[in-house]
Scaffold this motif. Structure first.
Motif, PDB file in Angstrom:
ATOM      1  N   GLY B 229       5.178  -1.450  10.956  1.00  0.00           N
ATOM      2  CA  GLY B 229       5.501  -0.027  11.107  1.00  0.00           C
ATOM      3  C   GLY B 229       7.001   0.208  11.191  1.00  0.00           C
ATOM      4  N   THR B 230       7.682  -0.658  11.931  1.00  0.00           N
ATOM      5  CA  THR B 230       9.132  -0.513  12.092  1.00  0.00           C
ATOM      6  C   THR B 230       9.839  -0.700  10.749  1.00  0.00           C
ATOM      7  OG1 THR B 230       8.945  -1.362  14.339  1.00  0.00           O
ATOM      8  CG2 THR B 230      11.134  -1.425  13.334  1.00  0.00           C
ATOM      9  N   LEU B 231       9.422  -1.745  10.041  1.00  0.00           N
ATOM     10  CA  LEU B 231      10.078  -2.019   8.758  1.00  0.00           C
ATOM     11  C   LEU B 231       9.770  -0.927   7.740  1.00  0.00           C
ATOM     12  CD1 LEU B 231       9.593  -5.876   8.474  1.00  0.00           C
ATOM     13  CD2 LEU B 231      11.636  -4.610   9.169  1.00  0.00           C
ATOM     14  N   LEU B 232       8.566  -0.388   7.815  1.00  0.00           N
ATOM     15  CA  LEU B 232       8.216   0.697   6.890  1.00  0.00           C
ATOM     16  C   LEU B 232       9.132   1.891   7.143  1.00  0.00           C
ATOM     17  CD1 LEU B 232       6.324   1.726   4.654  1.00  0.00           C
ATOM     18  CD2 LEU B 232       4.853   2.643   6.452  1.00  0.00           C
ATOM     19  N   ALA B 233       9.312   2.220   8.428  1.00  0.00           N
ATOM     20  CA  ALA B 233      10.183   3.355   8.758  1.00  0.00           C
ATOM     21  C   ALA B 233      11.606   3.081   8.274  1.00  0.00           C
ATOM     22  CB  ALA B 233      10.174   3.591  10.266  1.00  0.00           C
ATOM     23  N   ALA B 241      11.325   8.207   0.981  1.00  0.00           N
ATOM     24  CA  ALA B 241      10.148   8.472   1.819  1.00  0.00           C
ATOM     25  C   ALA B 241       8.840   8.002   1.179  1.00  0.00           C
ATOM     26  CB  ALA B 241      10.069   9.960   2.123  1.00  0.00           C
ATOM     27  N   ASP B 242       8.851   7.740  -0.122  1.00  0.00           N
ATOM     28  CA  ASP B 242       7.601   7.351  -0.787  1.00  0.00           C
ATOM     29  C   ASP B 242       7.386   5.845  -0.818  1.00  0.00           C
ATOM     30  OD1 ASP B 242       7.301  10.008  -1.354  1.00  0.00           O
ATOM     31  OD2 ASP B 242       8.215   9.851  -3.351  1.00  0.00           O
ATOM     32  N   ARG B 243       8.299   5.102  -0.232  1.00  0.00           N
ATOM     33  CA  ARG B 243       8.209   3.655  -0.354  1.00  0.00           C
ATOM     34  C   ARG B 243       7.029   3.077   0.418  1.00  0.00           C
ATOM     35  NH1 ARG B 243      10.830   5.145  -3.395  1.00  0.00           N
ATOM     36  NH2 ARG B 243       8.996   4.477  -4.518  1.00  0.00           N
ATOM     37  N   GLU B 244       6.505   1.983  -0.159  1.00  0.00           N
ATOM     38  CA  GLU B 244       5.467   1.213   0.535  1.00  0.00           C
ATOM     39  C   GLU B 244       6.010  -0.194   0.779  1.00  0.00           C
ATOM     40  OE1 GLU B 244       2.803   2.346   1.766  1.00  0.00           O
ATOM     41  OE2 GLU B 244       2.906   4.334   0.848  1.00  0.00           O
ATOM     42  N   LEU B 245       5.378  -0.879   1.703  1.00  0.00           N
ATOM     43  CA  LEU B 245       5.811  -2.232   2.036  1.00  0.00           C
ATOM     44  C   LEU B 245       4.724  -3.234   1.709  1.00  0.00           C
ATOM     45  CD1 LEU B 245       7.500  -2.473   5.517  1.00  0.00           C
ATOM     46  CD2 LEU B 245       8.547  -2.341   3.275  1.00  0.00           C
ATOM     47  N   ARG B 246       5.159  -4.477   1.512  1.00  0.00           N
ATOM     48  CA  ARG B 246       4.216  -5.558   1.291  1.00  0.00           C
ATOM     49  C   ARG B 246       4.727  -6.742   2.083  1.00  0.00           C
ATOM     50  NH1 ARG B 246       3.047  -8.024  -4.745  1.00  0.00           N
ATOM     51  NH2 ARG B 246       4.841  -9.319  -4.307  1.00  0.00           N
ATOM     52  N   LEU B 247       3.918  -7.253   2.984  1.00  0.00           N
ATOM     53  CA  LEU B 247       4.309  -8.413   3.788  1.00  0.00           C
ATOM     54  C   LEU B 247       3.641  -9.658   3.226  1.00  0.00           C
ATOM     55  CD1 LEU B 247       5.330  -6.208   5.672  1.00  0.00           C
ATOM     56  CD2 LEU B 247       4.269  -7.399   7.584  1.00  0.00           C
ATOM     57  N   ARG B 248       4.469 -10.618   2.830  1.00  0.00           N
ATOM     58  CA  ARG B 248       3.947 -11.879   2.319  1.00  0.00           C
ATOM     59  C   ARG B 248       4.214 -12.962   3.345  1.00  0.00           C
ATOM     60  NH1 ARG B 248       7.273 -13.563  -1.087  1.00  0.00           N
ATOM     61  NH2 ARG B 248       8.633 -11.759  -1.238  1.00  0.00           N
ATOM     62  N   PRO B 249       3.201 -13.731   3.721  1.00  0.00           N
ATOM     63  CA  PRO B 249       3.431 -14.808   4.681  1.00  0.00           C
ATOM     64  C   PRO B 249       4.507 -15.762   4.144  1.00  0.00           C
ATOM     65  CG  PRO B 249       1.086 -14.535   4.271  1.00  0.00           C
ATOM     66  CD  PRO B 249       1.797 -13.671   3.276  1.00  0.00           C
ATOM     67  N   HIS B 250       5.334 -16.244   5.029  1.00  0.00           N
ATOM     68  CA  HIS B 250       6.413 -17.134   4.615  1.00  0.00           C
ATOM     69  C   HIS B 250       6.679 -18.100   5.753  1.00  0.00           C
ATOM     70  CE1 HIS B 250       9.494 -18.157   1.737  1.00  0.00           C
ATOM     71  NE2 HIS B 250      10.383 -18.209   2.705  1.00  0.00           N
ATOM     72  N   PHE B 251       7.774 -18.833   5.665  1.00  0.00           N
ATOM     73  CA  PHE B 251       8.118 -19.757   6.743  1.00  0.00           C
ATOM     74  C   PHE B 251       9.575 -19.599   7.131  1.00  0.00           C
ATOM     75  CE2 PHE B 251      10.075 -23.759   8.085  1.00  0.00           C
ATOM     76  CZ  PHE B 251       9.342 -24.000   9.235  1.00  0.00           C
ATOM     77  N   PHE B 266      11.855   1.559  -6.186  1.00  0.00           N
ATOM     78  CA  PHE B 266      12.133   2.996  -6.181  1.00  0.00           C
ATOM     79  C   PHE B 266      12.609   3.488  -7.533  1.00  0.00           C
ATOM     80  CE2 PHE B 266      16.568   1.929  -5.792  1.00  0.00           C
ATOM     81  CZ  PHE B 266      16.551   0.787  -5.014  1.00  0.00           C
ATOM     82  N   GLN B 267      12.749   2.588  -8.480  1.00  0.00           N
ATOM     83  CA  GLN B 267      13.113   3.042  -9.823  1.00  0.00           C
ATOM     84  C   GLN B 267      11.861   3.355 -10.644  1.00  0.00           C
ATOM     85  OE1 GLN B 267      16.614   1.500 -12.070  1.00  0.00           O
ATOM     86  NE2 GLN B 267      15.067   0.662 -13.448  1.00  0.00           N
ATOM     87  N   CYS B 268      10.859   2.480 -10.549  1.00  0.00           N
ATOM     88  CA  CYS B 268       9.661   2.690 -11.357  1.00  0.00           C
ATOM     89  C   CYS B 268       8.507   3.186 -10.484  1.00  0.00           C
ATOM     90  CB  CYS B 268       9.267   1.404 -12.071  1.00  0.00           C
ATOM     91  SG  CYS B 268       8.845   0.067 -10.940  1.00  0.00           S
ATOM     92  N   GLY B 269       8.768   3.341  -9.184  1.00  0.00           N
ATOM     93  CA  GLY B 269       7.716   3.813  -8.294  1.00  0.00           C
ATOM     94  C   GLY B 269       6.670   2.759  -8.008  1.00  0.00           C
ATOM     95  N   GLY B 270       6.961   1.515  -8.350  1.00  0.00           N
ATOM     96  CA  GLY B 270       6.030   0.435  -8.034  1.00  0.00           C
ATOM     97  C   GLY B 270       5.123   0.052  -9.192  1.00  0.00           C
ATOM     98  N   SER B 271       5.256   0.760 -10.323  1.00  0.00           N
ATOM     99  CA  SER B 271       4.365   0.456 -11.451  1.00  0.00           C
ATOM    100  C   SER B 271       4.899  -0.717 -12.274  1.00  0.00           C
ATOM    101  CB  SER B 271       4.246   1.680 -12.358  1.00  0.00           C
ATOM    102  OG  SER B 271       5.499   1.930 -12.977  1.00  0.00           O
ATOM    103  N   GLY B 272       6.186  -1.007 -12.152  1.00  0.00           N
ATOM    104  CA  GLY B 272       6.787  -2.066 -12.956  1.00  0.00           C
ATOM    105  C   GLY B 272       7.200  -1.594 -14.341  1.00  0.00           C
TER     106      GLY B 272
END
Lengths: 810, 352
Positions: B229-233, B241-251, B266-272
Motif C-alpha cells: 500500500g505504501t509503495l503504491l501510494a 494516479a493510474d499506476r499499478e504495482l507488481r511485487l515479484r519475490p526476490h532476494f 506510464f507511457q503505454c499504460g501497461g499494455s506494452g
C-alpha cells in the motif's frame, strides 16, 4: 543459467506455453531474463535420412552427390561436407522448410545437378556452435522419422538469473522442482535415486586415496574409480542438451561431468587416473606463490589461502574452480577418477575473485553447496559413465567428510504467516507448497513442523524464510491485499534544519544560481591546484583504498574544486554567464553528528557553495550585464541572510585560492562559517576561466542562527519612527563595518537600524578621507520620540564616531 | 478709498482670469499682493486713517485680498493641470522596446528536485527524514544488514574502502541508516533516508556515485500488505494516479521476504504497445518497469537493535530503497545516468 525446456520437461512438464511458464517463474521469484528458441522455429520438413549412395560431383571437387532415402522415396542431395558417406543416418531438411535464421529451403541446381534439400550439420541446427561436417546420427530411426523425435529442434531455452540464495536453481532439477511447486505439475522421481552397478575389479581403495588437510575448507571429498572407459564423442542427444545449455561438447567423460552439474548444480571433476601417480590425491592450501597451469593453458600463481587438489607431483587443480592440464582426460584415457567434492563457498569466491577466474563450477561452489549433494552427482554420473562410455564402476566410494550438518527443523506458526504478510494462507496450502519444494511438513496444531532439505539448508534457516517460501508460491501479486500501515498517530515532517536548508537552496535559486550536483570524489592534486598548502587540513582528504581512477581517489574537503570543474566545462562549451551552487557535504577529519551508537568515521558537514562567472544581471538596452564581482555575490549572500533571518558579518581574510584584497570571511554568531571572494587569477587560469567569484558556507551555523519561522511580532504602527540620514567622514582605510558599529553604539537601543547607502571619495572630503552616508531609523516601543531626544542621540553618535576619527558632514 | 479698492479687485480679478501661465500668475501675485503692491500699502496704512474710516476700509481691503488669493489659487490649479497635460503629451516612449529583465531565477538540479518529491510523498505518509554518514562503518553497511563476512558486495571490486581503515567504506546504499535510526529511537519508527551512495562501477547504466531514498517502517503488526500500500501510494505520486504495482519475490540479505517492485508503464499504460501498435520503448513491451527493491526487515537486522526495543517477536516492518536517478530518468526521459553529473547548464536550465 540456461534451462532448455525439453530437458526441464523430463522432470516436470506443466503443459503450459513457455512464455506463460516464464511469467509464472518471474512472479514467484525466479528471474527469467530471456526466453529464446534455438534451432528452427518449426520442426516441419526436418527428417531423418539415410545416405544410400555417394559420388563425387563431376564438376566440383569438394561437393558430393548423394542419393538419400527420406522415407518418402529417394532424392538427390548435393552436399559440401567432407565427412558425408554412404550408409550414414543423417539429418535432412526438405524443400519448403525454414532454417534457423529464416532462410527457406528450395529445390536448386548446384553446378548443374539438381538438389532437393540439404544434409545438416549440428551448427546449422544450432545444436552446436561449430561443426566440421554434417551430423552423423545413431542408426536406428527409420528414414522419414521426424527429426524432432531424435533431436531437440526449436528448443525453447529459459535464461534464468539465479538469486544468490538459490544454489539449487543452478541445476535443471532444482528449476524443475520450482516449476512443480508453482504449477502443481507432477515431479519425476529423483534422478539420483538409482546407482550404477559396481562391476569393476577390486575396491576403490586399491586404486586411489584421498587425504584432506584442510577439512574446514573442504567439508566433503568423494571419489569413485572407473575402468575400461572408452573415450569418444557423446551421443547426439547429450551434445544437443549441452549445446542448448551453453556448454561446448568435448568428449563423453567430460560431457557427462558437465551434464550432471547442469542437472544437479553439483560440479564434478574427472581425472585420468593413470596420470595421478599411485592415485594419491591431497587437498591442501597452496604455498605462497605456488604455481600451476590450469586447463585454459594459463600459468597461475596462488596465495596461501588458495585450496589446491594435488597429486604427488604437485598441484593438479584449483579446488572448485578449475582443473589442471597434468591429469586431464584425453583420447588415451581408460581409467577415470571422478571427484565430487564440497568446498567452502566463501573461500572459493575469494580465490575466484583474486585470480579473476570464474568458472561454471566456482559460480556454484561460491554459493555454498551442501555436502549431501556430492553423492547425488556420483550416482547419476556413474550410471552415465557405465551406459555411455562402457565403463566399469569399481566398487566403493572414497568419502572424506568432515561433520555433515544435521537436517534443520523449523517451526512455522500460522499466526506469524498471516501476521507478517497481511494475507491468510491455510495450513493445507502451506503444507502443500512446502512439500512440493522438497520440505517435509507436519501439522502441529495450527502450526507446522518443517524439515529443510539439504539443497535449501543454507538458504532456509529461520521461520521467516519459510514464510517467504509459502508466500511466493501462494502468489504475492495475485493474493496480497493493499493496505496502509497504522502509524499510530505518527506525524511526519522535515526537521528544522532540513526545512531551513531547503529554504536556503530556494533562496540561492531565486537569486539566479543553478543547482549542480558534483562528484564527492576528486583527485589528490586538487588542493595544489587551489594553491592550498600541503600542511592545510584541506590538503589532507580522506583517500580511497580502491578508487576507479586517481582523479576519483580523494573525498572532497571543499566544494570549490568541483564547482570550478563544472564552470570550466560549461565555459568550454561556450556558456558566458554562469551562476552555480551546490548544497551538499564535504568530508573532514573528526566525528559527524549522526544518529546511531557508533559515531561516524568522519565529519560530513553540509555546505552551500557557489560560483559566478560573467554576469549575474542580464544585459539589456538599458544596461546591466556587468561582470559579477565581490559585491554582486555578497549581495546574494546578504539576501540569503535576510531571507533566513540571520546576521552575517564579513571581514577581510586571506584564502590561498582567493584574490588577497577581495576576499572576506563570513561570520555568523561571532564564529567564522565560510568565505566569500573573487577567485585568485592564478586559480582561474588553472581552470581556464577569465574570472570568477565564489563562496562556501557551512549550513549548520546558518540554520542554527536563522529566525525564519520563529519571528515575534513587533509594534511598528502605534509610535512612528524617525528617519534621518547621516554623512560621516572617516579616514579612507576605516572599514564601513567599523563606522556602522560606532553609529549603532552611539544610537543605543533607540537606533533601530543604520544602513550604509552611499560612499563618496573625492575633493570635497579631502585626500585619504571618505564619506559614508547612512540611513538611520530611530524608534521607541513605548512613545513617540521627540526632536530633542533624537538630537541627543545624534550627539552620542557623533561622540562615538569621534573615537574612530570620524566627523559628521553637515 | 473704497472705490480704489474695488477697482484694484476688479482689475486684478480680470488679470488673474486672463493669465496664461504659472509664471505670469506669479507676476500678478507679486504685483497685486506683494509687499510693494497698492493693496498691501492700503492695508499697512489703515492705522493712520481716521477712526471712523478704519473699520470700513480695513474690512474691504481684507475681503479683496482674500478674494484675490482664492482667485490666484484656483487659477494656479487650472493652469497646473493644463500645463501637465501639455507636458505629458510630449513625453513619449517606444513601448515596443524589450522590458528591463529581472535577474532570472536559477534552476533546481533534477536529483535534488526528485529527492524532495520522494521525501515529501513519504512525509505525507507519516515519515520523518533522517540523514546518515556517507563514509560509514562496515558494521552498519554490511554486518548489521545481515551480509555474511564473505558476501560478494563486500569485495574490493564492488565497494570503495577508505585507505588505512579497512572497516570504513563509502556506503553502498542508504540502508545503513536503518540500524542507526533504530539505535536512535525506539519503535514505532517511520523514516525516509535520502542521500548519496557509492558503488565501484562506471558505465552508461552505473555511476560510482548515485542517490537513493530509503524507507523504513517498524511498529507492531506492520505487514507486507502495508508495504504494498505504501509503495503504491508513493509510485502513484511519482508516476501518476493510474499506476499499478507488481511485487515479484526476490532476494536481499536484509529483508525477508524480499520483493522487486514494478510499476505499470506510464507511457503505454501497461499494455506494452503504443497507440500506433509499435512496441513501447520505455518498458520494452513489458508493460512494467522495475522501480525498486523492498521487503520485510529481516529478523537478523532487528536482532542488532534488540536492546533498543526492537524484539522481532514484538515489532516488524518493511524497508525499501529507491534510486533517485532512475525515477528522474523515467519521469523526464533522461537517457543516460552520467548526464546528471555533467551539470551542463543547457540541461540544468530545462528544469525549473
Amino acid at each position: 543459467m540456461r534451462v532448455p525446456l525439453n530437458w526441464l520437461r523430463e522432470y516436470c512438464d506443466p503443459a503450459i506455453d513457455p512464455a506463460e511458464l516464464a511469467d509464472r517463474l518471474v512472479m514467484t521469484g525466479t528471474e527469467v531474463e530471456r526466453l529464446e528458441t534455438i534451432g528452427p522455429s518449426s520442426a516441419e520438413g526436418f527428417v531423418v535420412g539415410r545416405v544410400l549412395e555417394r559420388e563425387k560431383h563431376p564438376k566440383a571437387d569438394r561437393l558430393s552427390v548423394c542419393k538419400v532415402d527420406t522415407g518418402d522415396g529417394e532424392r538427390t542431395i548435393v552436399c559440401g561436407a567432407p565427412n558425408v558417406d554412404a550408409g550414414q543416418t543423417v539429418a535432412v531438411v526438405l524443400p519448403g522448410a525454414t532454417m534457423p535464421g529464416g532462410m527457406k529451403i528450395r529445390k536448386a541446381k548446384l553446378r548443374g545437378i539438381p538438389s532437393e534439400g540439404m544434409i545438416l550439420s549440428a551448427a546449422e541446427l544450432e545444436i552446436a556452435e561449430e561443426a566440421d561436417g554434417i551430423m552423423v546420427l545413431d542408426d536406428g530411426p527409420a528414414p522419414g522419422t521426424p527429426l524432432s523425435e531424435v533431436l531437440p529442434l526449436g528448443e525453447p531455452v529459459l535464461e534464468i538469473e539465479v538469486t544468490p540464495n538459490r544454489s539449487d536453481c543452478f541445476g535443471v532439477h532444482g528449476v524443475a522442482r520450482e516449476v512443480h511447486a508453482i504449477t502443481g505439475a507432477p515431479l519425476a522421481a529423483d534422478p539420483w535415486a538409482e546407482d550404477a552397478p559396481a562391476d569393476g575389479d577390486g575396491e576403490v581403495t586399491d586404486y586411489a586415496s584421498v587425504a584432506v588437510a584442510v577439512p574446514e575448507l573442504c567439508p566433503r571429498f568423494t571419489a569413485r574409480v572407473f575402468t575400461d572407459v572408452q573415450i569418444g564423442p557423446s551421443p547426439a542427444w547429450l551434445q544437443a542438451r549441452l549445446a542448448a545449455a551453453g556448454q561446448r561438447p568435448i568428449n563423453n567423460v567430460v560431457d557427462i561431468t558437465n551434464y550432471v552439474m547442469l542437472l544437479t548444480a553439483q560440479p564434478l571433476h574427472a581425472f585420468d587416473l593413470d596420470k595421478v601417480p599411485d592415485g594419491e590425491l591431497v587437498v591442501r592450501t597452496a604455498g605462497e606463490g605456488e604455481k600451476m597451469t590450469t586447463l585454459d593453458g594459463v600459468e597461475r600463481s596462488f596465495d596461501a589461502e588458495t585450496v589446491l587438489v594435488c597429486d604427488r607431483s604437485g598441484p593438479s587443480g584449483i579446488a572448485g574452480i578449475m582443473g589442471g592440464q597434468s591429469s586431464e582426460v584425453s583420447e588415451a584415457t581408460t581409467r577415470v577418477l571422478l571427484e565430487v567434492a564440497c568446498w567452502n563457498g566463501t573461500n572459493i569466491l575469494r580465490t575466484s575473485r583474486l585470480l579473476g577466474l570464474r568458472s561454471e563450477a566456482s559460480s556454484r561452489f561460491e554459493k555454498q553447496l551442501h555436502p549431501e549433494l556430492t553423492m547425488r552427482a556420483q550416482r547419476i554420473a556413474s550410471r552415465l559413465l557405465v551406459e555411455l562410455c562402457g565403463a566399469k564402476l569399481v566398487p566403493g566410494t572414497i568419502d572424506v567428510a568432515a561433520e555433515i550438518p544435521s537436517p534443520r527443523r523449523l517451526p512455522l506458526r500460522a499466526a506469524r504467516v498471516g501476521g507478517l504478510l497481511g494475507m491468510e494462507i491455510t495450513q493445507d496450502e502451506q503444507k502443500t507448497y512446502l512439500e512440493r519444494l522438497g520440505f517435509e511438513a507436519e501439522a502441529a496444531g495450527e502450526d507446522l513442523e518443517v524439515l529443510v532439505p539439504p539443497d535449501r539448508h543454507y538458504d532456509v534457516t529461520r521461520e521467516v524464510d519459510l514464510i517467504e517460501e509459502v508466500a511466493r508460491v501462494h502468489g504475492i501479486d495475485e493474493h496480497l491485499p493493499t493496505t496502509l500501515p497504522a502509524t499510530g498517530g505518527a506525524i511526519g515532517g522535515l526537521n528544522r534544519e532540513q526545512r531551513l536548508r531547503r529554504r536556503a537552496e530556494d533562496a540561492l535559486r531565486d537569486h539566479g544560481f543553478d543547482q549542480a550536483v558534483g562528484w564527492s570524489f576528486t583527485g589528490p592534486g586538487e588542493a595544489e591546484r587551489l594553491r592550498i598548502p600541503a600542511d592545510d587540513p584541506r590538503a589532507k582528504p580522506v583517500l580511497l583504498a580502491n578508487p576507479l581512477s586517481e582523479e576519483q581517489s580523494a573525498m572532497r574537503t571543499t566544494l570549490l574544486g568541483s564547482l570550478l570543474d563544472i564552470a570550466s566545462r560549461n565555459a568550454a562549451r561556450g556558456a558566458g554567464n554562469l551562476a552555480l551552487f551546490e548544497s551538499t557535504r564535504v568530508y573532514l577529519d573528526g566525528e559527524g553528528e549522526f544518529a546511531g551508537d557508533r559515531p561516524s568515521p568522519y565529519s560530513e558537514p553540509h555546505r552551500f557553495a557557489g560560483i559566478a562567472v560573467g554576469s549575474l544581471s542580464p544585459r539589456s538596452w538599458r544596461g546591466g550585464g556587468e561582470a559579477a564581482d565581490f559585491f554582486a555575490v555578497k549581495g546574494v549572500l546578504e539576501a540569503l541572510a535576510t531571507q533566513l533571518g540571520v546576521e552575517m558579518e564579513f571581514a577581510p581574510v586571506e584564502q590561498p585560492f582567493l584574490h588577497p584584497g577581495r576576499s572576506a570571511s563570513i561570520s555568523i554568531a561571532d564564529s567564522v562559517a565560510g568565505w566569500l571572494g573573487e577567485i585568485h587569477p592564478l586559480v582561474c587560469r588553472t581552470w581556464h576561466l577569465d574570472a570568477a567569484v565564489g563562496f562556501e558556507l557551512d549550513a549548520a551555523p546558518l540554520t542554527a542562527a536563522a529566525s525564519l519561522g520563529e519571528e515575534s511580532y513587533e509594534d511598528v504602527t502605534t509610535f512612528p519612527a524617525v528617519y534621518q540620514d547621516l554623512a560621516v567622514v572617516v579616514p579612507a582605510e576605516t572599514a564601513a563595518s567599523e563606522v556602522r558599529a560606532a553609529v549603532l553604539a552611539g544610537g543605543g537601543e533607540l537606533l533601530h537600524a543604520a544602513e550604509v547607502f552611499d560612499l563618496y571619495e573625492g575633493e570635497q572630503v579631502g585626500a585619504d578621507r571618505k564619506s559614508l552616508a547612512l540611513n538611520l531609523e530611530f524608534r521607541a516601543a513605548d512613545r513617540t520620540l521627540t526632536d530633542e531626544e533624537v538630537a541627543g542621540l545624534r550627539e552620542a553618535i557623533k561622540a562615538k564616531l569621534d573615537e574612530i576619527g570620524g566627523t559628521l558632514r553637515e | 478709498m473704497l472705490e480704489r479698492i474695488e477697482e484694484i479687485r476688479a482689475e486684478a480679478g480680470a488679470a488673474i482670469e486672463a493669465a496664461a501661465s504659472s509664471a505670469e500668475l506669479e507676476e500678478l501675485r507679486v504685483g497685486f499682493l506683494g509687499r510693494k503692491a497698492e493693496l498691501t500699502t492700503i492695508l499697512r496704512g489703515i492705522a493712520e486713517l481716521p477712526q471712523e474710516e478704519r473699520g470700513q476700509v480695513g474690512g474691504a481691503a481684507n475681503r479683496a485680498r482674500k478674494e484675490l488669493e482664492e482667485l490666484l489659487e484656483a487659477r494656479a490649479e487650472s493652469l497646473d493641470s493644463s500645463e501637465l497635460e501639455a507636458q505629458l503629451g510630449s513625453d513619449r516612449i517606444d513601448v515596443t522596446l524589450p522590458g528591463a529583465p529581472p535577474r532570472p531565477a536559477g534552476h533546481p538540479h533534477l536529483i535534488a528536485r526528485t529527492t524532495r518529491l520522494i521525501e515529501d510523498t513519504m512525509v505525507g505518509l507519516g515519515c520523518h527524514v533522517a540523514e546518515g554518514p556517507e563514509i560509514e562503518h562496515d558494521y552498519y553497511n554490511f554486518t548489521a544488514l545481515n551480509h555474511p563476512p564473505g558476501h560478494p558486495a563486500r569485495m574490493l571490486q564492488d565497494t570503495f574502502y577508505v585507505q588505512s581503515h579497512p572497516d570504513v567504506l563509502l556506503r553502498t546504499h542508504t540502508s545503513p541508516m536503518q540500524v542507526r535510526s533504530m539505535e536512535n529511537q525506539p519503535p514505532p519508527i517511520f523514516v525516509v533516508v535520502p542521500g548519496k551512495v557509492y558503488r565501484r562501477d562506471s558505465d552508461a547504466t552505473h555511476s560510482p556515485m548515485f542517490h537513493q531514498v530509503e524507507g523504513l517502517a517498524i511498529a507492531e503488526g506492520i505487514t507486507l500488505a502495508d508495504l504494498q500500500g505504501t509503495l503504491l501510494a508513493m509510485c502513484r505520486a511519482l508516476f501518476g494516479a493510474d499506476r499499478e504495482l507488481r511485487l515479484r519475490p526476490h532476494f536481499f540479505p536484509f529483508t525477508e521476504p524480499s520483493v522487486e517492485v514494478d510499476v505499470s508503464c506510464f507511457q503505454c499504460g501497461g499494455s506494452g504497445e503504443l497507440a500506433g501498435g509499435e512496441r513501447c520503448n520505455l518498458c520494452k513491451g513489458q508493460g512494467w518497469i522495475e522501480i525498486l527493491g523492498a521487503g520485510m526487515v529481516d529478523p537478523n537486522v532487528l536482532g542488532f537493535v534488540e536492546t533498543h526495543g526492537y524484539d522481532a517477536e514484538q515489532v516488524q516492518g518493511f524497508a525499501f530503497g529507491i534510486g533517485v536517478e532512475r525515477v528522474a530518468m523515467l519521469r523526464h526521459g533522461v537517457p543516460d545516468l552520467r548526464r546528471f553529473f555533467d551539470n551542463d547548464v543547457r540541461m540544468l536550465e530545462q528544469f525549473s
